[in-house]
Design a protein around this motif. Structure first.
Motif, mmCIF file in Angstrom:
data_model
loop_
_atom_site.group_PDB
_atom_site.id
_atom_site.type_symbol
_atom_site.label_atom_id
_atom_site.label_comp_id
_atom_site.label_asym_id
_atom_site.label_seq_id
_atom_site.Cartn_x
_atom_site.Cartn_y
_atom_site.Cartn_z
ATOM 1 N N PRO A 200 0.623 2.123 -17.727
ATOM 2 C CA PRO A 200 0.475 2.950 -16.521
ATOM 3 C C PRO A 200 -0.125 2.156 -15.362
ATOM 4 C CG PRO A 200 -1.225 3.484 -18.126
ATOM 5 C CD PRO A 200 -0.269 2.554 -18.819
ATOM 6 N N PRO A 201 0.136 2.591 -14.122
ATOM 7 C CA PRO A 201 -0.433 1.899 -12.959
ATOM 8 C C PRO A 201 -1.961 1.903 -12.943
ATOM 9 C CG PRO A 201 1.345 3.370 -12.292
ATOM 10 C CD PRO A 201 1.065 3.664 -13.729
ATOM 11 N N SER A 202 -2.568 2.796 -13.703
ATOM 12 C CA SER A 202 -4.034 2.878 -13.719
ATOM 13 C C SER A 202 -4.683 1.822 -14.606
ATOM 14 C CB SER A 202 -4.462 4.262 -14.214
ATOM 15 O OG SER A 202 -3.984 4.485 -15.541
ATOM 16 N N ARG A 203 -3.915 1.137 -15.442
ATOM 17 C CA ARG A 203 -4.477 0.266 -16.480
ATOM 18 C C ARG A 203 -5.126 -0.984 -15.880
ATOM 19 N NH1 ARG A 203 -2.740 0.675 -21.365
ATOM 20 N NH2 ARG A 203 -3.262 2.841 -20.845
ATOM 21 N N PHE A 204 -6.444 -1.130 -16.115
ATOM 22 C CA PHE A 204 -7.207 -2.303 -15.679
ATOM 23 C C PHE A 204 -7.342 -3.250 -16.854
ATOM 24 C CE2 PHE A 204 -11.527 -4.258 -15.003
ATOM 25 C CZ PHE A 204 -11.140 -5.107 -13.974
ATOM 26 N N LEU A 205 -6.964 -4.514 -16.659
ATOM 27 C CA LEU A 205 -6.951 -5.490 -17.745
ATOM 28 C C LEU A 205 -8.017 -6.562 -17.576
ATOM 29 C CD1 LEU A 205 -3.084 -5.847 -18.142
ATOM 30 C CD2 LEU A 205 -4.666 -4.521 -19.563
ATOM 31 N N GLY A 206 -8.929 -6.346 -16.633
ATOM 32 C CA GLY A 206 -10.072 -7.234 -16.493
ATOM 33 C C GLY A 206 -11.220 -6.776 -17.382
ATOM 34 N N TYR B 36 10.945 0.612 -2.930
ATOM 35 C CA TYR B 36 10.267 1.910 -2.943
ATOM 36 C C TYR B 36 10.314 2.535 -1.551
ATOM 37 C CZ TYR B 36 6.123 -0.508 -0.979
ATOM 38 O OH TYR B 36 5.269 -1.236 -0.204
ATOM 39 N N SER B 37 10.214 3.864 -1.538
ATOM 40 C CA SER B 37 10.106 4.635 -0.299
ATOM 41 C C SER B 37 8.997 5.651 -0.509
ATOM 42 C CB SER B 37 11.417 5.351 0.024
ATOM 43 O OG SER B 37 12.473 4.438 0.223
ATOM 44 N N ILE B 38 7.951 5.557 0.305
ATOM 45 C CA ILE B 38 6.843 6.502 0.177
ATOM 46 C C ILE B 38 6.683 7.245 1.499
ATOM 47 C CG2 ILE B 38 5.576 5.344 -1.658
ATOM 48 C CD1 ILE B 38 3.845 4.020 0.468
ATOM 49 N N ALA B 39 6.381 8.532 1.382
ATOM 50 C CA ALA B 39 6.246 9.390 2.551
ATOM 51 C C ALA B 39 4.816 9.900 2.652
ATOM 52 C CB ALA B 39 7.221 10.570 2.457
ATOM 53 N N ARG B 40 4.426 10.262 3.857
ATOM 54 C CA ARG B 40 3.108 10.842 4.096
ATOM 55 C C ARG B 40 3.250 11.962 5.112
ATOM 56 N NH1 ARG B 40 0.376 9.542 8.494
ATOM 57 N NH2 ARG B 40 -1.570 9.874 7.378
ATOM 58 N N LEU C 245 -1.678 13.955 3.360
ATOM 59 C CA LEU C 245 -1.210 13.640 2.015
ATOM 60 C C LEU C 245 -0.490 12.298 2.045
ATOM 61 C CD1 LEU C 245 0.275 16.922 0.469
ATOM 62 C CD2 LEU C 245 -1.551 15.509 -0.502
ATOM 63 N N GLU C 246 -0.902 11.405 1.166
ATOM 64 C CA GLU C 246 -0.257 10.106 1.031
ATOM 65 C C GLU C 246 0.635 10.109 -0.215
ATOM 66 O OE1 GLU C 246 -0.595 7.690 3.169
ATOM 67 O OE2 GLU C 246 -2.374 8.251 4.335
ATOM 68 N N ASN C 247 1.719 9.331 -0.162
ATOM 69 C CA ASN C 247 2.669 9.251 -1.279
ATOM 70 C C ASN C 247 3.075 10.663 -1.696
ATOM 71 O OD1 ASN C 247 4.303 8.412 -3.358
ATOM 72 N ND2 ASN C 247 2.674 7.429 -4.541
ATOM 73 N N LEU C 248 3.672 11.349 -0.743
ATOM 74 C CA LEU C 248 3.968 12.775 -0.848
ATOM 75 C C LEU C 248 4.703 13.141 -2.130
ATOM 76 C CD1 LEU C 248 3.486 15.199 1.039
ATOM 77 C CD2 LEU C 248 5.758 14.798 2.000
ATOM 78 N N PHE C 249 5.636 12.292 -2.564
ATOM 79 C CA PHE C 249 6.466 12.608 -3.726
ATOM 80 C C PHE C 249 5.999 11.891 -4.992
ATOM 81 C CE2 PHE C 249 9.138 12.967 0.114
ATOM 82 C CZ PHE C 249 9.313 14.346 0.095
ATOM 83 N N ASP C 250 4.778 11.343 -4.938
ATOM 84 C CA ASP C 250 4.119 10.748 -6.095
ATOM 85 C C ASP C 250 4.986 9.672 -6.761
ATOM 86 O OD1 ASP C 250 1.889 10.487 -7.697
ATOM 87 O OD2 ASP C 250 2.571 11.949 -9.173
ATOM 88 N N GLU C 251 5.512 8.766 -5.944
ATOM 89 C CA GLU C 251 6.357 7.695 -6.469
ATOM 90 C C GLU C 251 5.515 6.586 -7.089
ATOM 91 O OE1 GLU C 251 9.824 4.523 -5.058
ATOM 92 O OE2 GLU C 251 9.292 6.222 -3.797
ATOM 93 N N THR C 252 5.973 6.031 -8.199
ATOM 94 C CA THR C 252 5.371 4.834 -8.772
ATOM 95 C C THR C 252 5.981 3.619 -8.082
ATOM 96 O OG1 THR C 252 5.025 5.894 -10.916
ATOM 97 C CG2 THR C 252 5.048 3.486 -10.871
#
Length: 701
Positions: free
Chosen positions: A268-274, A646-650, A667-674
C-alpha cells in the motif's frame, strides 16, 4: 554546530523582540492625537524593481514567462514550492530526497541530483542549500522564467529559472491570521501583518507553524518559519529593504515505496520501509537580504543587493537498498548526514534607456559575485538489516554503528559582469542582444584523504532575441541562448570537470485579448545539453562528465476571465526529452542506450484551474477546482520501469462571513486515485496523498 544553532535561535528571538517593541512604540505614538497625525503627508513607496529584469511588458519580452500570484496559489491549495510549480506544466517533479528538498526539471532538464534544484529569491541564488522544502509563507509570487537565463543570471539550469518574490512591507496597516485543520491530524497557523512605523519606516511580520501526521505509516512532521522585514523610504527616489528568513523543520527521511518485479501497488502507499527509531532529520535556514534601490530619474535606476544564507541538515536514516525482494524481504542500509551550506551573494546593476542614431535602447548592465560553501560529513553502514515489505516489524534489529564514508568541503566562487540591450529598430520590432562573462573557481577539499583539487573556468554566455509586435494584442518572438552550470565532485583521477553546457532555441506567440483580460503564450523550444555527470565508481563516489541529452516540445499557457466572473488557468506541455549518446552507468551496472527517456519527465502534462465568483445572501463566495494530469514517466533511468500516468482533481469553496472573516473548505485528490509523484529507482518511489480535506478560517484586520 549545536552552539551555532543556539546562537541562531537567540539572534532570531532578539530580532523579533526588537520588531515587536518598535511596533508597540509605533502603536503608542499613533494613539496620541497631539502629534498632528491628520496633517502628515504620506510618503509613497517607489515601485519595487526585480533584479536582472528591466522594464519590459510581457508582449515585448522574447522569452516565455509565468507569474504565479498569491491569489492563484491560494486557489490551488499550494503551501510549498513543489505544489506551486505543479501549476506550470513545463515543470516536472524530480526525486525529492526523502521529502527533504525541492527538486524539479524545467523543459526536461534537472540540475545536480545530489543537490536541491537551485532557485532565486528576489534574484538572489538561494535554493542550493539544505534548508528543507521551501514553504510559501512570505512569498508574494512564484515566477517560472523559461529558457536559458545565463546571459543575465549567470550559471543556472538550461530549461529555465524559478524566482520567488517575497512579501515586503506596505505603508498601510493590514494583515491576517489563518488557522487550518485537515486530514491526518494536520494543523497549521499563519500570520501576515504589515504596518508603517513612521512616514519613512514600515515593517512586515510573516510566519507559520505546522504540525502534521501523514498517510505514510509512522511519519509525523513539524515545520515553522518566520520572515520579518523592514523598509526604509529614504526619500522620494530611494528605498532600503532588509529581510530575514528563518525556518526549522523536523521531517523523517522517507524514500517511499518499492516496486516488486517492476510492479507498483503490491504494497500500500502508506507502507514505510525505513526505521522510525532513527527519528526525524532536522533542517534549518537563517538568511538575510538587503536591497537598496534608487531612481535617478524616469529613465535610469540602480539596484544594489547583498544576501547571506546559511542552511543545515542533519540526522540518521535507514533506507531500502537496490536489491530484489527475496522471501518477502528487502535489504536496507543506514546513513548519517551532517550537511552545512552557506551562500554569499552581492550584485549591483543599472537600468536605463536612451536614444542613439534614432533608435531606442533599453539596457541592463551590472556586476555580481557569489560564494557557495558545501560542507558534507556522511557516515554509512551496510549490513543484514532486512525488513518484510508485506508485514514490517520496526525495531527488529539493533541500530548498527555507522562508519566513515564522506568528509569534504566544496567551495565555489564566481564574479560576473553582464550587459543586455533591447533595441527598438521600429515601432513594431525589438531586437535583444546580451552577454555575460563569468570567472569561476572551485575547490574540492577531501578531508578524509587530505587531497585538495582546484579548478577555474571563464565563460561567456550570449543571448539573442527578436520581437515583432503585430498589434497591441499580439506579438511574435524568437530567442537563442547558451547556458553553463558548474559540476560538483571529482573524476577517477581526482580532477574536477568542465562545466555542463547547453544551448536553447525558442519561438512563440504572445497574446492579450479582451483588453488584456485573457492572456497567453504558445511556444516551441529545443534544448541541447552536454557534459552531464554520470556515476563512474559508486564506491569511490567518482563521476564522469560524458552524458549528452536533448529536449524539444511545445507549451501552451492561458489565463484570464473567460466569462463573467469565471476565471481560467490552463497550462499544457508536450516534451520529448532523451539521451543522445550511449554510456555505462556504474551506479547500477548497465549501459544506458542512446534515445533513453530522461528520469521523471512526462511527455504530456496539463494543469487546469477554473474558478467562479458569485454571491450568497449578498456576501461574496468563490468556488471551483483544478485538474493535474501527468503522463507516463521513466522511473528508473536506463531501464523500462515506468511510473504510470495520473489525473487528480481538487475542489474548494470560500465564503466571506463578513468583511473580516472568511471560511474555506477544500478536497484534494477528489476521486481518491492511487498515484506516484516521482522516483529515483524502482525501490525509491514517492506515492501521492489519498483523498484528503482541509478547513480554514481567515481573520483579516
Amino acid at each position: 554546530m549545536k552552539d551555532e544553532k543556539g546562537f541562531k535561535k537567540c539572534y532570531l528571538a532578539t530580532v523579533l523582540t526588537a520588531l515587536l517593541s518598535v511596533q508597540a512604540n509605533a502603536s503608542t505614538v499613533a494613539q496620541e492625537p497631539e502629534q498632528g497625525a491628520k496633517d502628515i503627508e504620506r510618503v509613497t513607496v517607489i515601485g519595487a524593481r526585480q533584479a536582472y529584469r528591466g522594464n519590459f511588458a510581457t508582449l515585448e519580452t522574447p522569452q516565455s514567462e509565468l507569474s504565479l500570484g498569491s491569489g492563484l496559489l491560494e486557489d490551488a491549495g499550494a503551501f510549498d514550492l513543489s505544489q506551486a510549480l505543479d501549476l506550470s506544466s513545463s515543470v516536472a517533479r524530480q526525486n525529492n530526497f526523502g521529502g527533504l528538498w525541492n527538486s524539479f526539471a524545467v523543459r526536461g532538464f534537472v540540475g545536480d541530483e545530489n543537490l536541491p534544484s537551485n532557485y532565486l529569491v528576489n534574484g538572489f541564488n538561494a535554493g542550493k542549500g539544505f534548508g528543507g522544502s521551501r514553504d510559501l509563507a512570505g512569498i508574494e509570487s512564484v515566477e517560472v522564467l523559461k529558457g536559458p537565463r545565463a546571459a543575465l543570471f549567470g550559471r543556472g539550469e538550461p530549461g529555465g529559472t524559478i524566482n520567488l518574490v517575497t512579501k515586503r512591507p506596505n505603508f498601510e496597516e493590514e494583515g491576517y491570521v489563518r488557522l487550518i485543520a485537515g486530514s491526518y491530524d494536520t494543523y497549521r497557523a499563519d500570520i501576515d501583518y504589515t504596518t508603517p512605523l513612521s512616514n519613512e519606516l514600515a515593517i512586515r511580520l510573516v510566519g507559520f507553524y505546522e504540525d502534521a501526521e501523514s498517510f505514510r505509516d509512522t511519519i509525523e512532521t513539524t515545520r515553522q518559519g518566520l520572515y520579518p522585514s523592514i523598509a526604509w523610504q529614504i526619500n522620494d527616489n530611494s528605498q532600503l529593504v532588509y529581510e530575514l528568513e528563518y525556518s526549522h523543520q523536523e521531517v523523517p527521511f522517507d524514500r517511499g515505496v518499492i516496486a516488486i518485479d517492476n510492479e507498483l501497488g503490491l504494497i500500500p502507499p502508506s507502507r514505510f520501509l525505513g526505521e522510525p527509531g532513527d527519528g526525524p532529520m532536522e533542517a534549518d535556514v537563517l538568511g538575510h537580504q538587503i536591497e537598496f534601490q534608487h531612481e535617478f530619474n524616469q529613465e535610469w535606476s540602480a539596484l544594489v543587493g547583498v544576501n547571506f544564507r546559511e542552511t543545515s541538515l542533519e540526522g540518521v536514516a535507514t533506507e531500502t537498498g537496490f536489491g530484489d525482494v527475496i522471501n518477502d524481504e528487502i535489504n536496507r542500509f543506514r546513513r548519517s548526514r551532517d550537511y552545512d551550506a552557506s551562500y554569499r551573494v552581492f550584485r549591483a546593476e543599472v537600468n536605463g534607456e536612451f536614444e542613439l542614431g534614432g533608435l531606442r535602447h533599453r539596457v541592463i548592465m551590472g556586476i555580481d559575485s557569489d560564494k557557495f560553501e558545501n560542507d558534507q560529513v556522511f557516515l554509512r553502514v551496510r549490513g543484514d538489516q532486512f525488513i518484510n515489505v508485506f508485514n514490517p516489524e520496526y525495531g527488529a534489529y539493533e541500530l548498527p554503528e555507522l562508519g566513515p564514508n564522506t568528509d569534504r568541503l566544496t567551495t565555489e566562487e564566481s564574479v560576473g559582469i553582464f550587459l543586455q540591450d533591447q533595441i527598438s529598430v521600429s515601432d513594431n520590432i525589438d531586437i535583444r542582444v546580451g552577454a555575460r562573462f563569468d570567472d569561476y573557481k572551485q575547490e574540492l577539499n577531501n578531508r578524509r584523504n587530505g587531497s585538495i583539487v582546484n579548478q577555474s573556468e571563464s565563460r561567456v554566455s550570449p543571448q539573442f532575441g527578436i520581437v515583432y509586435k503585430s498589434s497591441e494584442a499580439l506579438s511574435l518572438y524568437a530567442a537563442f541562448g547558451e547556458n553553463f552550470r558548474p559540476l560538483s565532485g571529482i573524476d577517477a583521477n581526482g580532477d574536477g570537470f568542465e562545466p555542463n553546457q547547453s544551448s536553447s532555441l525558442e519561438a512563440g506567440i504572445k497574446f492579450a485579448l479582451d483588453q488584456g483580460n485573457i492572456s497567453g503564450t504558445v511556444a516551441v523550444f529545443k534544448v541541447e545539453q552536454e557534459n552531464i555527470l554520470v556515476v563512474d565508481d559508486p564506491v569511490a563516489f567518482t563521476s564522469a562528465a560524458i552524458g549528452e541529452a536533448s529536449s524539444q516540445g511545445i507549451e501552451i499557457d492561458l489565463s484570464g476571465e473567460v466569462a463573467a466572473d469565471l476565471f481560467l488557468w490552463a497550462s499544457y506541455t508536450y516534451v520529448d526529452a532523451q539521451t543522445e549518446n550511449e554510456f555505462f552507468d556504474a551506479n547500477f551496472g548497465f549501459t544506458v542506450e542512446a534515445g533513453s527517456p530522461l528520469l521523471n519527465i512526462p511527455e504530456h502534462q496539463l494543469s487546469i484551474q477554473l474558478i467562479k465568483s458569485s454571491e450568497i445572501s449578498g456576501k461574496p463566495v468563490e468556488y471551483g477546482g483544478g485538474l493535474l494530469h501527468v503522463g507516463d514517466r521513466n522511473g528508473f533511468f536506463g531501464t523500462d520501469f515506468e511510473l504510470p500516468s495520473y489525473s487528480i482533481a481538487r475542489a474548494f469553496v470560500k465564503y466571506d462571513l463578513s468583511s473580516e472573516l472568511t471560511v474555506r473548505a477544500e478536497l484534494e485528490n477528489l476521486f481518491d486515485e492511487t498515484y506516484y509523484l516521482n522516483s529515483f529507482a524502482d525501490v525509491w518511489v514517492q506515492p501521492g496523498t489519498p483523498r484528503s480535506f482541509r478547513l480554514s478560517a481567515t481573520y483579516r484586520f
